[in-house]
Design a protein around this motif. Structure first.
Motif, PDB file in Angstrom:
ATOM      1  N   THR B  22      53.536  30.948  38.414  1.00  0.00           N
ATOM      2  CA  THR B  22      54.100  30.614  37.092  1.00  0.00           C
ATOM      3  C   THR B  22      55.570  31.047  36.987  1.00  0.00           C
ATOM      4  OG1 THR B  22      53.030  32.614  36.235  1.00  0.00           O
ATOM      5  CG2 THR B  22      51.957  30.522  35.758  1.00  0.00           C
ATOM      6  N   PRO B  78      53.070  26.254  31.474  1.00  0.00           N
ATOM      7  CA  PRO B  78      52.505  24.912  31.251  1.00  0.00           C
ATOM      8  C   PRO B  78      53.046  24.238  29.991  1.00  0.00           C
ATOM      9  CG  PRO B  78      50.835  26.615  30.890  1.00  0.00           C
ATOM     10  CD  PRO B  78      52.022  27.286  31.526  1.00  0.00           C
ATOM     11  N   LYS B  82      54.385  20.389  29.538  1.00  0.00           N
ATOM     12  CA  LYS B  82      53.898  19.499  28.494  1.00  0.00           C
ATOM     13  C   LYS B  82      55.066  18.896  27.705  1.00  0.00           C
ATOM     14  CE  LYS B  82      50.920  18.878  24.641  1.00  0.00           C
ATOM     15  NZ  LYS B  82      49.912  19.366  23.739  1.00  0.00           N
ATOM     16  N   TYR B  94      43.339  25.546  41.215  1.00  0.00           N
ATOM     17  CA  TYR B  94      44.201  26.178  40.215  1.00  0.00           C
ATOM     18  C   TYR B  94      43.821  27.648  40.075  1.00  0.00           C
ATOM     19  CZ  TYR B  94      44.919  21.346  38.788  1.00  0.00           C
ATOM     20  OH  TYR B  94      45.208  20.009  38.779  1.00  0.00           O
ATOM     21  N   TYR B  99      44.635  27.349  34.656  1.00  0.00           N
ATOM     22  CA  TYR B  99      43.724  26.236  34.381  1.00  0.00           C
ATOM     23  C   TYR B  99      43.349  26.215  32.894  1.00  0.00           C
ATOM     24  CZ  TYR B  99      39.535  23.261  34.835  1.00  0.00           C
ATOM     25  OH  TYR B  99      38.608  22.270  34.695  1.00  0.00           O
ATOM     26  N   ASN B 101      45.000  27.577  30.407  1.00  0.00           N
ATOM     27  CA  ASN B 101      46.178  27.270  29.595  1.00  0.00           C
ATOM     28  C   ASN B 101      46.456  25.771  29.594  1.00  0.00           C
ATOM     29  OD1 ASN B 101      46.504  29.960  28.955  1.00  0.00           O
ATOM     30  ND2 ASN B 101      48.058  30.347  30.511  1.00  0.00           N
ATOM     31  N   LEU B 102      46.294  25.106  30.762  1.00  0.00           N
ATOM     32  CA  LEU B 102      46.499  23.651  30.833  1.00  0.00           C
ATOM     33  C   LEU B 102      45.563  22.942  29.863  1.00  0.00           C
ATOM     34  CD1 LEU B 102      46.744  22.929  34.679  1.00  0.00           C
ATOM     35  CD2 LEU B 102      48.618  22.932  33.028  1.00  0.00           C
ATOM     36  N   ILE B 107      46.743  19.279  29.044  1.00  0.00           N
ATOM     37  CA  ILE B 107      47.122  18.690  30.339  1.00  0.00           C
ATOM     38  C   ILE B 107      45.862  18.671  31.207  1.00  0.00           C
ATOM     39  CG2 ILE B 107      48.549  18.950  32.406  1.00  0.00           C
ATOM     40  CD1 ILE B 107      50.579  20.488  30.649  1.00  0.00           C
ATOM     41  N   PRO B 109      43.707  18.932  34.346  1.00  0.00           N
ATOM     42  CA  PRO B 109      43.812  19.467  35.711  1.00  0.00           C
ATOM     43  C   PRO B 109      42.833  18.788  36.658  1.00  0.00           C
ATOM     44  CG  PRO B 109      42.656  21.023  34.257  1.00  0.00           C
ATOM     45  CD  PRO B 109      42.815  19.751  33.501  1.00  0.00           C
ATOM     46  N   SER B 158      45.314  18.306  22.237  1.00  0.00           N
ATOM     47  CA  SER B 158      44.941  19.454  23.067  1.00  0.00           C
ATOM     48  C   SER B 158      43.797  20.195  22.389  1.00  0.00           C
ATOM     49  CB  SER B 158      46.132  20.406  23.200  1.00  0.00           C
ATOM     50  OG  SER B 158      46.423  20.969  21.927  1.00  0.00           O
TER      51      SER B 158
END
Ligand code: SF4
Lengths: 412, 173
Positions: B22, B78, B82, B94, B99, B101-102, B107, B109, B158
């Motif tokens: 990250t 992330p 986005k 991941y 993962y 947070n995505l 988003i 994964p 989301s």
């Protein structure tokens, strides 16, 4: 079913399979001084208040007491939020979040606990499913009393037999992380079974150490199958056991009776060695404490080594009890006196310098032996400091000798 | 500014290696509280691929190796992706908190060894998030489509947006 499946099935309300995404009822959500400001921001963005304030805890441990004005301001905001919302609040000095939740009885067999700290796996020591998450996840759990999860596959680790004198749960935990590797259990639950004497040799404190270190193999949860002292201390629900039909992604066996003291060398927790590989290396700073090894059992082990003796000149030693109760018990038992007489200094119960923010960080070129769970570059201060992870007994012997001891000295 | 271009059906593929952490995705010194909430996305991959933030077009696909997003749990890494228009990623695997947070940010994964093995940086790629269909170098792949939970969240943007609107997680009565 595995232990992880058994717990998550209860919280979802139907049998779940590894790989499924589920929404599960959370028994408790925990956050800490350094994350609570973001949690409050997210709750404000959602326009949400804690759904069940009595199932939320805020613990001040990471930079406590406040090291500067910024931290003090952030802590004031969290205190005000806790007062306003009625969540459980544990002030500076009460202890490391994970130890506090165990002492307060929040962590118990079969509970699902999410915390904004990666070592929330520690609750698995008493048979809970504990998992670390980010601030948004914790805010959502506080707002709803639920969380979304991918049901993990499980790795089964079986410890057999009784460890030799001088060899501890920390040595066993380091061996486990070394064998699994730092990514060896990513997304997975590490399910730990103690057999052939191990179930008696390792009580609650030792089990918490094992579950705590499971995180360092990437685990989502580390769960020790309840037996021995856990069955004496808690009511263990019938459904909380691994079934005959449990399927594991991997199985590992460790013979405790053949285990020697271990050491994690810089800069990775899975860089696990025999003491002999580093014996004789001079050490500047010895730190005994943290959620891994700051309990009364650990302080006793250090005091036993140092009784009537002195920390070596040129070496400094800091002991940070994991909680105020540990501190009180160490005082009552004379453990504190022994440590102070030996020349150790005592810090406020909490995380201490574990994550290198305050209370005794390491300088460049310094070598540290710590009872914590991470030795990444820069973890305890300067990126040029070396941190070795070891058991409380090995750490205390290091302080006594001013150098890393050899195996014979730790486990004769 | 108006554009007269039809929506693109093919996108550029951005290939990354294993263990991209990250700090690589968004270096700490470009955190939103350092450079501002409106511009921090312009520093995505600032050290690793300095041209990324400038040249990335919404819908372009990030393909990466194993253990994507390890290290710091910073959610703004992330979040920067986005803001640039990333809606899906394909990787071998991941890191766990990344993962989550995505998914919380919406988003998708995807996981695929095959696609990562075949992919070359700069490839043209077509894909559909809902069905998991993907075309690359004349071959078709079928990625495991996002679970219903995530699809429902994506309707609103989301998991966070879904919760904001419904006061609960998807798939809960
Ligand atoms: S003692 Fe160290 S590892 Fe444990 S919660 Fe505190 S900072 Fe994290």
């Amino acid at each position: 079913m595995t232990l992880a499946q058994a717990i998550l099935s209860r919280k979802v309300g139907r049998p779940v399979r590894p790989g499924e995404l589920v929404v599960a009822r959370v028994d408790h959500a925990m956050t800490i001084d350094s994350i609570v400001p973001t949690v409050i921001d997210r709750l404000e963005e959602l326009g949400a208040a804690p759904r069940y304030p009595e199932r939320v805890s805020l613990v001040y441990d990471h930079v406590a007491p406040a090291a500067n004005v910024n931290v003090a301001e952030a802590q004031r905001r969290g205190r005000e939020w806790a007062r306003r919302t009625g969540v459980n609040f544990y002030e500076v000095g009460r202890g490391v979040c994970h130890q506090v939740l165990i002492e307060e009885g929040v962590a118990r067999p079969g509970a699902l606990i999410v915390g904004s700290d990666s070592h929330s796996t520690s609750y698995g020591g008493v048979g809970a499913f504990g998992s670390g998450m980010g601030a948004t996840d914790i805010a959502l759990a506080i707002a709803s009393g639920k969380t979304w999860l991918r049901v993990p596959e499980s790795v089964k680790v079986t410890f057999r037999g009784r460890p030799r004198p001088g060899v501890s749960a920390k040595d066993a935990a380091l061996e486990m992380v070394g064998r699994l590797g730092s990514g060896g259990a990513t997304y997975m639950a590490v399910e730990i079974h103690l057999e052939d004497g191990a179930e008696k040799a390792f009580g609650r404190s030792e089990r918490v150490t094992l579950a705590n270190l499971a995180m360092e193999a990437g685990a989502k949860a580390g769960i020790v199958a309840p037996s021995g002292e856990i069955r004496d201390l808690y009511e263990v629900p019938d459904w909380l056991r691994a079934g005959e039909d449990a399927v594991y992604a991997r199985e590992l066996e460790i013979d405790l009776s053949a285990l020697a003291p271990r050491l994690a060398a810089p800069f990775y927790v899975d860089n696990v060695h025999a003491l002999g590989d580093y014996a004789g290396a001079e050490v500047d700073f010895v730190f005994v404490g943290t959620c891994t090894n700051g309990r009364i059992e650990d302080l006793r082990a250090a005091a036993e080594v140092l009784r009537g003796q002195k920390v070596a000149p040129g070496t400094r030693m800091l002991v940070v009890p994991a909680s105020s109760r540990v501190l009180q018990q160490a005082l009552a038992e004379g453990v504190l006196e022994t440590l102070i007489e030996a020349g150790a200094t005592i810090g406020t119960p909490g995380c201490g310098p574990c994550m290198g923010r305050h209370m005794g960080v390491a300088a460049s070129g310094e070598r540290v032996v710590s009872t914590a769970n991470r030795n990444f570059r820069g973890r305890m201060g300067s990126p040029e400091a070396e941190v070795f992870l070891a058991s409380p007994r090995t750490a205390a012997l290091t302080a006594l000798l001013g150098r890393i001891p050899d195996e014979e000295e730790v486990a004769p | 500014m108006t554009t007269h271009q039809a929506p693109r059906t093919t996108h550029r593929l951005w290939l990354f290696g294993d263990d991209v952490n990250t700090d690589d995705i968004l270096p700490g010194k470009y955190a939103p509280f350092m450079v501002g909430q409106d511009v921090f996305q312009n520093y995505a991959f600032a050290h690793l691929r300095p041209e990324f933030a400038r040249e990335y077009r919404p819908g372009d696909l990030i393909v990466a190796g194993r253990n994507l997003g390890l290290g710091s749990s910073r959610e703004y890494a992330p979040e920067a992706l986005k803001k640039l228009g990333v809606r899906a990623i394909v990787a071998r695997s991941y890191a766990r908190i990344f993962y989550r947070n995505l998914v919380n940010l919406g988003i998708v994964p995807f996981i695929s060894e095959e696609v990562v093995n075949e992919a070359k940086d700069g490839d043209e790629v077509r894909y559909d998030i809902r069905s998991g269909a993907l075309q690359l170098r004349g071959r078709s792949y079928r990625l495991e489509p996002p679970p219903a939970f995530l699809l429902a969240a994506l309707e609103e943007g989301s998991v966070l947006d879904y919760f904001k609107k419904h006061g609960d997680f998807p798939g809960v009565e």
